[in-house]
Design an enzyme around this catalytic site. Structure first.
Site, PDB file in Angstrom:
ATOM      1  N   SER A  37     -16.846  -2.203  24.780  1.00  0.00           N
ATOM      2  CA  SER A  37     -17.507  -3.311  24.079  1.00  0.00           C
ATOM      3  C   SER A  37     -17.641  -4.462  25.071  1.00  0.00           C
ATOM      4  O   SER A  37     -16.880  -4.532  26.050  1.00  0.00           O
ATOM      5  CB  SER A  37     -16.637  -3.755  22.903  1.00  0.00           C
ATOM      6  N   TYR A  95      -8.705  -5.796  18.422  1.00  0.00           N
ATOM      7  CA  TYR A  95      -9.898  -5.145  18.965  1.00  0.00           C
ATOM      8  C   TYR A  95     -10.097  -5.514  20.436  1.00  0.00           C
ATOM      9  O   TYR A  95     -10.333  -4.644  21.285  1.00  0.00           O
ATOM     10  CB  TYR A  95     -11.108  -5.590  18.138  1.00  0.00           C
TER      11      TYR A  95
HETATM   12  P1  NAD Z   1     -19.597   2.811  12.912  1.00  0.00           P
HETATM   13  O1  NAD Z   1     -18.668   2.206  11.907  1.00  0.00           O
HETATM   14  O2  NAD Z   1     -21.038   2.969  12.581  1.00  0.00           O
HETATM   15  O3  NAD Z   1     -19.030   4.217  13.395  1.00  0.00           O
HETATM   16  C1  NAD Z   1     -17.661   4.441  13.604  1.00  0.00           C
HETATM   17  C2  NAD Z   1     -17.407   5.927  13.567  1.00  0.00           C
HETATM   18  O4  NAD Z   1     -15.995   6.148  13.761  1.00  0.00           O
HETATM   19  C3  NAD Z   1     -17.770   6.586  12.233  1.00  0.00           C
HETATM   20  O5  NAD Z   1     -18.293   7.878  12.462  1.00  0.00           O
HETATM   21  C4  NAD Z   1     -16.415   6.687  11.531  1.00  0.00           C
HETATM   22  O6  NAD Z   1     -16.356   7.713  10.541  1.00  0.00           O
HETATM   23  C5  NAD Z   1     -15.529   7.023  12.722  1.00  0.00           C
HETATM   24  N1  NAD Z   1     -14.106   6.791  12.473  1.00  0.00           N
HETATM   25  C6  NAD Z   1     -13.502   5.718  11.919  1.00  0.00           C
HETATM   26  N2  NAD Z   1     -12.178   5.925  11.841  1.00  0.00           N
HETATM   27  C7  NAD Z   1     -11.944   7.162  12.352  1.00  0.00           C
HETATM   28  C8  NAD Z   1     -10.771   7.945  12.551  1.00  0.00           C
HETATM   29  N3  NAD Z   1      -9.539   7.485  12.199  1.00  0.00           N
HETATM   30  N4  NAD Z   1     -10.906   9.176  13.089  1.00  0.00           N
HETATM   31  C9  NAD Z   1     -12.130   9.662  13.437  1.00  0.00           C
HETATM   32  N5  NAD Z   1     -13.272   8.956  13.286  1.00  0.00           N
HETATM   33  C10 NAD Z   1     -13.168   7.721  12.744  1.00  0.00           C
HETATM   34  O7  NAD Z   1     -19.409   1.901  14.209  1.00  0.00           O
HETATM   35  P2  NAD Z   1     -20.269   1.712  15.547  1.00  0.00           P
HETATM   36  O8  NAD Z   1     -20.731   0.315  15.540  1.00  0.00           O
HETATM   37  O9  NAD Z   1     -21.227   2.820  15.771  1.00  0.00           O
HETATM   38  O10 NAD Z   1     -19.084   1.764  16.621  1.00  0.00           O
HETATM   39  C11 NAD Z   1     -18.903   2.826  17.510  1.00  0.00           C
HETATM   40  C12 NAD Z   1     -18.125   2.314  18.722  1.00  0.00           C
HETATM   41  O11 NAD Z   1     -18.889   1.311  19.378  1.00  0.00           O
HETATM   42  C13 NAD Z   1     -16.775   1.670  18.376  1.00  0.00           C
HETATM   43  O12 NAD Z   1     -15.806   2.030  19.330  1.00  0.00           O
HETATM   44  C14 NAD Z   1     -17.083   0.196  18.466  1.00  0.00           C
HETATM   45  O13 NAD Z   1     -15.937  -0.566  18.776  1.00  0.00           O
HETATM   46  C15 NAD Z   1     -18.090   0.183  19.591  1.00  0.00           C
HETATM   47  N6  NAD Z   1     -18.928  -1.011  19.616  1.00  0.00           N
HETATM   48  C16 NAD Z   1     -19.755  -1.304  18.595  1.00  0.00           C
HETATM   49  C17 NAD Z   1     -20.513  -2.452  18.668  1.00  0.00           C
HETATM   50  C18 NAD Z   1     -21.468  -2.845  17.576  1.00  0.00           C
HETATM   51  O14 NAD Z   1     -21.966  -3.969  17.639  1.00  0.00           O
HETATM   52  N7  NAD Z   1     -21.746  -2.013  16.602  1.00  0.00           N
HETATM   53  C19 NAD Z   1     -20.424  -3.305  19.768  1.00  0.00           C
HETATM   54  C20 NAD Z   1     -19.557  -2.960  20.797  1.00  0.00           C
HETATM   55  C21 NAD Z   1     -18.812  -1.803  20.716  1.00  0.00           C
END
Ligand code: NAD
Length: 260
Positions: A142, A155
Site C-alpha cells: 500500500s 494497517y
Molecule cells: P477487498 O476487501 O475488495 O478484498 C479483500 C480480499 O481479501 C477479499 O477477497 C476477502 O474475502 C479476502 N479476505 C479477507 N479476510 C481474509 C482471510 N482471513 N483469509 C483469506 N482471505 C481474506 O480489498 P482490496 O481493496 O481489493 O484489497 C486488496 C489488498 O490491496 C489488501 O491487502 C489491501 O490492503 C491492499 N490495498 C488496497 C487499497 C485500496 O485502496 N483498495 C490501497 C492500497 C492497498
C-alpha cells in the site's frame, strides 16, 4: 505468457486480487482463487474465469489468519500443480480508530492477515520455486507501506512490515531466478475502501462525502482513484520474464501520493 505456470492469488474473490486473478487466467496460468464470500457466488466467479482461460481455475477458501489453513492451502496447491510459480499476497483488512481506542483483537487480526500470512505463504512457496529455478512473489502492500495516515496504526505497521519482508526475501533468493516485489496502491475503489469511510468520518468528525474528497482523493494529486486494472497490469509485468531484474522493489501506483 503464463501458460504452464500456476498462480495463487490470496484474497481474490473481490477487488484488486480478483482483477489480478482474471489477468493471470487470461494469460493462460492455472489460478488458485482464495478469499471469503457466498459459496454460490464464488463458484459462479470461478467457473466464469475458468471459461476465459486455457489453464485451470480452482478455489481454496482458506482463512489466512490461521497458520494451519495456510499450510493446508499451500500444500494442496503444490501437490496438485507441482509449485505455486507466481504467488500474490493480496488478502488484507483494515480498521480505522485512534490508537488509544484501537481494539486489541483488531490489531491482532490485521497483523495476522496483512503481515504474518505472507510470511507463511512465502516460506511454503519457496522450496518448489527454488527447485524450478523460477518464481515470482508479488506483495500487494500500500502507499501506507511508505507513508502513514492517522488512525490506521495496525494497517500502516503491517504494510511497512511487508516492505521490509519484500526487500529481505528478495536478497535471500536473488540468485535463484526468483523475484519478490511489493506493489503500493494508493486508494482504489474497492469494498475495503468503501467500508472504511464511515469509521474515518467518525474518527475525524466529518461527513462521508468529505472523507472521499478531503481525505481519500486529497491524498492523490491526480484526484482520481487508482483502477484495479492498473494494479493488475503491473502485477502482470512483474510476473513476466521481462521483469527478471526487478526485485526487492516497493513500487507506488498512487497517483503521485508518495511523491509529495
Ligand atoms: P477487498 O476487501 O475488495 O478484498 C479483500 C480480499 O481479501 C477479499 O477477497 C476477502 O474475502 C479476502 N479476505 C479477507 N479476510 C481474509 C482471510 N482471513 N483469509 C483469506 N482471505 C481474506 O480489498 P482490496 O481493496 O481489493 O484489497 C486488496 C489488498 O490491496 C489488501 O491487502 C489491501 O490492503 C491492499 N490495498 C488496497 C487499497 C485500496 O485502496 N483498495 C490501497 C492500497 C492497498
Amino acid at each position: 505468457m503464463l501458460s504452464g505456470k500456476t498462480a495463487l492469488v490470496t484474497g481474490s474473490t473481490s477487488g484488486i486480487g480478483l482483477g489480478i486473478a482474471r489477468a493471470y487466467a487470461s494469460l493462460g496460468a492455472n489460478v488458485v482463487l482464495n478469499g471469503f464470500g457466498e459459496a454460490g457466488q464464488i463458484e459462479k466467479l470461478r467457473a466464469e474465469i475458468d471459461e476465459t482461460s486455457p489453464g485451470e481455475v480452482r478455489y481454496d477458501g482458506a482463512d489466512l489468519s490461521r497458520q494451519d489453513a495456510i499450510e493446508a492451502m499451500m500444500g494442496k496447491a503444490i501437490a496438485e500443480f507441482g509449485a505455486v510459480d507466481v504467488l500474490v499476497n493480496n488478502a488484507g483488512i483494515q480498521h480505522v480508530a485512534p490508537i488509544d481506542e484501537f481494539p486489541a483483537a483488531k490489531w491482532d487480526a490485521i497483523l495476522a492477515l496483512n503481515l504474518t500470512a505472507s510470511f507463511h505463504t512465502i516460506r511454503l512457496a519457496l522450496p518448489p520455486m527454488k527447485a524450478r529455478k523460477w518464481g515470482r512473489i508479488i506483495n500487494i502492500a500500500s502507499a501506507h507501506a511508505l507513508v502513514a495516515s492517522p488512525y490506521k496504526s495496525a494497517y500502516v505497521a503491517a504494510k511497512h512490515g511487508i516492505a521490509g519482508l519484500t526487500k529481505t526475501v528478495a536478497l535471500e533468493v536473488a540468485e535463484q531466478g526468483i523475484t519478490m516485489n511489493a506493489i503500493c496502491p494508493g486508494y482504489v475503489w474497492t469494498p475495503l475502501v468503501e467500508r472504511q469511510i464511515p469509521d474515518t468520518a467518525k474518527a475525524r468528525g466529518i461527513s462521508e462525502q468529505q472523507v472521499i474528497h478531503d481525505v481519500l482523493l486529497h491524498a492523490q494529486p491526480t484526484k482520481q482513484f487508482v483502477q484495479v486494472a492498473e494494479i493488475a497490469a503491473l502485477a502482470t509485468f512483474l510476473a513476466s520474464d521481462a521483469a527478471a531484474s526487478v526485485t526487492g522493489t516497493v513500487l507506488p501506483v498512487d497517483g503521485g501520493w508518495t511523491a509529495q
